[in-house]
Motif scaffolding. Structure first.
Motif, PDB file in Angstrom:
ATOM      1  N   VAL A 129       0.841  -1.208   0.000  1.00  0.00           N
ATOM      2  CA  VAL A 129       0.000   0.000   0.000  1.00  0.00           C
ATOM      3  C   VAL A 129       0.868   1.247   0.000  1.00  0.00           C
ATOM      4  CG1 VAL A 129      -1.728   1.296   1.293  1.00  0.00           C
ATOM      5  CG2 VAL A 129      -1.898  -1.189   1.148  1.00  0.00           C
ATOM      6  N   ALA A 130       1.921   1.244   0.805  1.00  0.00           N
ATOM      7  CA  ALA A 130       2.797   2.412   0.896  1.00  0.00           C
ATOM      8  C   ALA A 130       3.497   2.671  -0.439  1.00  0.00           C
ATOM      9  CB  ALA A 130       3.823   2.208   2.006  1.00  0.00           C
ATOM     10  N   GLU A 131       3.949   1.633  -1.107  1.00  0.00           N
ATOM     11  CA  GLU A 131       4.589   1.814  -2.408  1.00  0.00           C
ATOM     12  C   GLU A 131       3.610   2.381  -3.427  1.00  0.00           C
ATOM     13  OE1 GLU A 131       7.490   1.714  -3.574  1.00  0.00           O
ATOM     14  OE2 GLU A 131       8.688   0.791  -1.993  1.00  0.00           O
ATOM     15  N   ARG A 132       2.360   1.909  -3.364  1.00  0.00           N
ATOM     16  CA  ARG A 132       1.346   2.447  -4.280  1.00  0.00           C
ATOM     17  C   ARG A 132       1.128   3.935  -4.030  1.00  0.00           C
ATOM     18  NH1 ARG A 132      -2.507  -0.883  -3.260  1.00  0.00           N
ATOM     19  NH2 ARG A 132      -3.825   0.398  -1.914  1.00  0.00           N
ATOM     20  N   LEU A 133       1.077   4.318  -2.774  1.00  0.00           N
ATOM     21  CA  LEU A 133       0.922   5.737  -2.444  1.00  0.00           C
ATOM     22  C   LEU A 133       2.120   6.541  -2.942  1.00  0.00           C
ATOM     23  CD1 LEU A 133      -0.518   5.711   1.207  1.00  0.00           C
ATOM     24  CD2 LEU A 133      -1.712   6.321  -0.894  1.00  0.00           C
ATOM     25  N   ARG A 134       3.318   6.020  -2.715  1.00  0.00           N
ATOM     26  CA  ARG A 134       4.526   6.749  -3.126  1.00  0.00           C
ATOM     27  C   ARG A 134       4.536   6.968  -4.636  1.00  0.00           C
ATOM     28  NH1 ARG A 134       9.317   5.876  -5.221  1.00  0.00           N
ATOM     29  NH2 ARG A 134       8.834   3.661  -5.544  1.00  0.00           N
ATOM     30  N   ARG A 135       4.177   5.938  -5.401  1.00  0.00           N
ATOM     31  CA  ARG A 135       4.164   6.074  -6.860  1.00  0.00           C
ATOM     32  C   ARG A 135       3.085   7.047  -7.320  1.00  0.00           C
ATOM     33  NH1 ARG A 135       4.919   0.398  -6.484  1.00  0.00           N
ATOM     34  NH2 ARG A 135       2.691   0.072  -6.881  1.00  0.00           N
ATOM     35  N   LYS A 136       1.929   7.018  -6.699  1.00  0.00           N
ATOM     36  CA  LYS A 136       0.858   7.946  -7.086  1.00  0.00           C
ATOM     37  C   LYS A 136       1.261   9.392  -6.828  1.00  0.00           C
ATOM     38  CE  LYS A 136      -3.275   5.044  -6.655  1.00  0.00           C
ATOM     39  NZ  LYS A 136      -3.836   5.397  -7.981  1.00  0.00           N
ATOM     40  N   VAL A 137       1.956   9.639  -5.719  1.00  0.00           N
ATOM     41  CA  VAL A 137       2.415  10.998  -5.434  1.00  0.00           C
ATOM     42  C   VAL A 137       3.469  11.416  -6.453  1.00  0.00           C
ATOM     43  CG1 VAL A 137       3.659  12.429  -3.767  1.00  0.00           C
ATOM     44  CG2 VAL A 137       1.873  10.867  -2.990  1.00  0.00           C
ATOM     45  N   ALA A 138       4.376  10.513  -6.798  1.00  0.00           N
ATOM     46  CA  ALA A 138       5.414  10.835  -7.781  1.00  0.00           C
ATOM     47  C   ALA A 138       4.821  11.134  -9.156  1.00  0.00           C
ATOM     48  CB  ALA A 138       6.420   9.688  -7.878  1.00  0.00           C
ATOM     49  N   ALA A 139       3.674  10.516  -9.460  1.00  0.00           N
ATOM     50  CA  ALA A 139       3.036  10.724 -10.761  1.00  0.00           C
ATOM     51  C   ALA A 139       2.056  11.888 -10.757  1.00  0.00           C
ATOM     52  CB  ALA A 139       2.314   9.439 -11.187  1.00  0.00           C
ATOM     53  N   LEU A 140       1.960  12.605  -9.662  1.00  0.00           N
ATOM     54  CA  LEU A 140       0.993  13.704  -9.566  1.00  0.00           C
ATOM     55  C   LEU A 140       1.361  14.808 -10.545  1.00  0.00           C
ATOM     56  CD1 LEU A 140      -1.373  15.088  -8.045  1.00  0.00           C
ATOM     57  CD2 LEU A 140       0.337  16.019  -6.483  1.00  0.00           C
ATOM     58  N   PRO A 141       0.452  15.197 -11.456  1.00  0.00           N
ATOM     59  CA  PRO A 141       0.764  16.295 -12.378  1.00  0.00           C
ATOM     60  C   PRO A 141       0.807  17.626 -11.622  1.00  0.00           C
ATOM     61  CG  PRO A 141      -1.517  15.575 -12.649  1.00  0.00           C
ATOM     62  CD  PRO A 141      -0.872  14.618 -11.701  1.00  0.00           C
ATOM     63  N   GLN A 201      10.252  17.713  -8.708  1.00  0.00           N
ATOM     64  CA  GLN A 201       9.965  16.292  -8.683  1.00  0.00           C
ATOM     65  C   GLN A 201       9.399  15.963  -7.307  1.00  0.00           C
ATOM     66  OE1 GLN A 201      10.021  13.915 -11.144  1.00  0.00           O
ATOM     67  NE2 GLN A 201       8.989  12.737  -9.550  1.00  0.00           N
ATOM     68  N   LEU A 202       8.082  15.852  -7.240  1.00  0.00           N
ATOM     69  CA  LEU A 202       7.412  15.652  -5.967  1.00  0.00           C
ATOM     70  C   LEU A 202       7.587  14.208  -5.504  1.00  0.00           C
ATOM     71  CD1 LEU A 202       5.632  17.152  -3.897  1.00  0.00           C
ATOM     72  CD2 LEU A 202       3.634  16.306  -5.144  1.00  0.00           C
ATOM     73  N   SER A 203       7.870  14.025  -4.225  1.00  0.00           N
ATOM     74  CA  SER A 203       8.045  12.680  -3.683  1.00  0.00           C
ATOM     75  C   SER A 203       7.737  12.693  -2.198  1.00  0.00           C
ATOM     76  CB  SER A 203       9.473  12.170  -3.922  1.00  0.00           C
ATOM     77  OG  SER A 203      10.414  12.975  -3.214  1.00  0.00           O
ATOM     78  N   VAL A 204       7.516  11.506  -1.645  1.00  0.00           N
ATOM     79  CA  VAL A 204       7.259  11.353  -0.212  1.00  0.00           C
ATOM     80  C   VAL A 204       8.094  10.190   0.299  1.00  0.00           C
ATOM     81  CG1 VAL A 204       4.927  12.304  -0.244  1.00  0.00           C
ATOM     82  CG2 VAL A 204       5.282   9.850  -0.631  1.00  0.00           C
ATOM     83  N   THR A 205       8.409  10.255   1.574  1.00  0.00           N
ATOM     84  CA  THR A 205       9.061   9.159   2.273  1.00  0.00           C
ATOM     85  C   THR A 205       8.073   8.605   3.286  1.00  0.00           C
ATOM     86  OG1 THR A 205      11.219  10.205   2.000  1.00  0.00           O
ATOM     87  CG2 THR A 205      11.041   8.481   3.685  1.00  0.00           C
ATOM     88  N   ILE A 206       7.973   7.287   3.349  1.00  0.00           N
ATOM     89  CA  ILE A 206       6.973   6.646   4.205  1.00  0.00           C
ATOM     90  C   ILE A 206       7.667   5.675   5.149  1.00  0.00           C
ATOM     91  CG2 ILE A 206       4.881   5.234   4.270  1.00  0.00           C
ATOM     92  CD1 ILE A 206       4.285   6.155   1.421  1.00  0.00           C
ATOM     93  N   GLY A 207       7.384   5.837   6.447  1.00  0.00           N
ATOM     94  CA  GLY A 207       7.863   4.897   7.445  1.00  0.00           C
ATOM     95  C   GLY A 207       6.721   4.028   7.938  1.00  0.00           C
ATOM     96  N   ILE A 208       7.006   2.737   8.073  1.00  0.00           N
ATOM     97  CA  ILE A 208       5.958   1.779   8.439  1.00  0.00           C
ATOM     98  C   ILE A 208       6.333   1.098   9.745  1.00  0.00           C
ATOM     99  CG2 ILE A 208       4.694  -0.288   7.739  1.00  0.00           C
ATOM    100  CD1 ILE A 208       5.373   0.372   4.857  1.00  0.00           C
TER     101      ILE A 208
END
Length: 367
Positions: free
Chosen positions: A290-302, A311-318
């Motif tokens: 789920v976290a990887e899916r979120l990270r990719r969606k944020v990176a693909a945000l127009p 280059q928009l990106s997020v870091t996610i800790g689980i």
């Protein structure tokens, strides 16, 4: 009215005892049947039509029919004048007090009954002037008492209606005030529970919801995972493109997270550019997906044209809650450590808390 007319018809028994089966008796019975039938018919109309408060004629007609029947007894039984006086007085009082009606309607019907009875007594019963005078005084007294009693009753009813109307107005005002207070309380609750910028749960409300999910997961012995999401280089976004663009980025990321998560998941704004997500019934492997899916969606945000070079990106800790863990703060702390480990390692990645534990053990072995 139905009861009054039935009592009027009941006196046909007395007519039979006095007159026997004579022509006068048959005329009296016919007259009583007509009066009772008309009054019952009018009462039935009132019953079927329901609200007839504005139809004055329908209220007045039964009284005039009944008054006419009482008057007609005098020419048909002139010898019963002395007994009919009491009947007229009782009927007059009954018009005023026993049959609910308007004061003007009752007054005119009673006046018609009194004057008609006096005229019938003078014309058909050969009553002497003295007797007529005494009869007139009795009828005046009956009308006066009935009129004053009904007038006082109507005043009391108007006062009661006015008080009832005021009470209803006060109740309506009270209901409006209660509704207004409930609306304000709802607005205050939403302000307290929702982040004003992103519309996500506030930090306090998220902690309340997530803690409840953690306790349920512990009791049901199901896995519970938690994300800490941080927007990479967010300070540079604010410094370069302004806080309005930074707010836009936070809002869009919040929308992406909300759309990508399940209805049972809980997301909140933890503060600044950090978001936190609680995922019940989710183990470590599922949480990473789920976290990887979120990270990719944020990176693909127009992005907007002014921010095209970003280059928009997020870091996610689980972090995954242990089976006997009851403290949400501990889970958040582990997820936060995983988040900052990912930021130290270059950002734009997903880091699970178990990886940090493995790295720490490797460092300890090297030492």
């Amino acid at each position: 009215m139905a009861i009054a007319t039935l009592i009027f018809g009941m006196f046909a028994i007395a007519d039979y005892q006095i007159l026997g089966l004579t022509r006068a008796y048959y005329l009296l019975v016919a007259m009583r049947i007509v009066v009772v039938g008309l009054c019952l018919f009018l009462a039935l109309i009132m019953l079927l039509r329901g609200d007839v408060s504005h139809e004055v004629w329908l209220h007045a007609m039964p009284l005039w029919v009944l008054a006419t029947g009482i008057i007609l007894i005098v020419p048909l039984r002139p010898d019963s004048l002395s007994t009919q006086v009491m009947a007229v007085i009782v009927a007059t009082i009954g018009f005023y007090l026993l049959i609910p009606n308007l004061l003007t309607v009752v007054a005119f019907a009673s006046l018609y009954l009194s004057l008609g009875f006096l005229a019938a007594a003078a014309l058909f019963a050969d009553a002497p002037p003295g007797a007529l005078l005494r009869l007139a005084l009795l009828l005046i007294m009956a009308n006066g008492v009935g009129f004053c009693a009904l007038l006082r009753l109507e005043k009391l009813q108007r006062r009661q209606f006015s008080l009832l109307h005021d009470e209803r107005d006060q109740n309506r005002q009270l209901l409006k005030e209660i509704a207004h207070r409930e609306l304000l309380e709802e607005q205050l609750r939403r302000v307290a529970e929702r982040d004003s910028l992103t519309g996500l749960n506030s930090r306090r409300h998220f902690m309340k919801l997530a803690d409840a999910l953690l306790q349920v997961s512990r009791e049901d012995q199901t896995p519970f995972s938690l994300f800490m999401i941080d927007v990479d280089h967010f300070k540079r976004i604010n410094d370069t493109w302004g806080h309005s663009q930074g707010d836009w980025v936070l809002t869009r990321i919040a929308e992406i997270c909300t759309q990508a998560l399940r209805p049972t998941d809980v997301i909140g704004r933890f503060g600044g550019e950090e978001f936190v997500v609680a995922l019940p019934d989710t183990d470590a492997e599922q949480a990473v997906i789920v976290a990887e899916r979120l990270r990719r969606k944020v990176a693909a945000l127009p992005l907007e044209e002014a921010m095209s070079e970003l280059q928009l990106s997020v870091t996610i800790g689980i972090a995954v809650a242990r089976g006997d863990e009851v403290s949400l703060q501990n889970v958040i702390a582990r997820a936060d450590r995983a988040l900052y480990a990912g930021k130290r390692e270059g950002r734009d990645q997903v880091v699970a808390c178990a990886e940090i534990g493995a790295e720490k053990r490797a460092e300890d072995s090297l030492k």
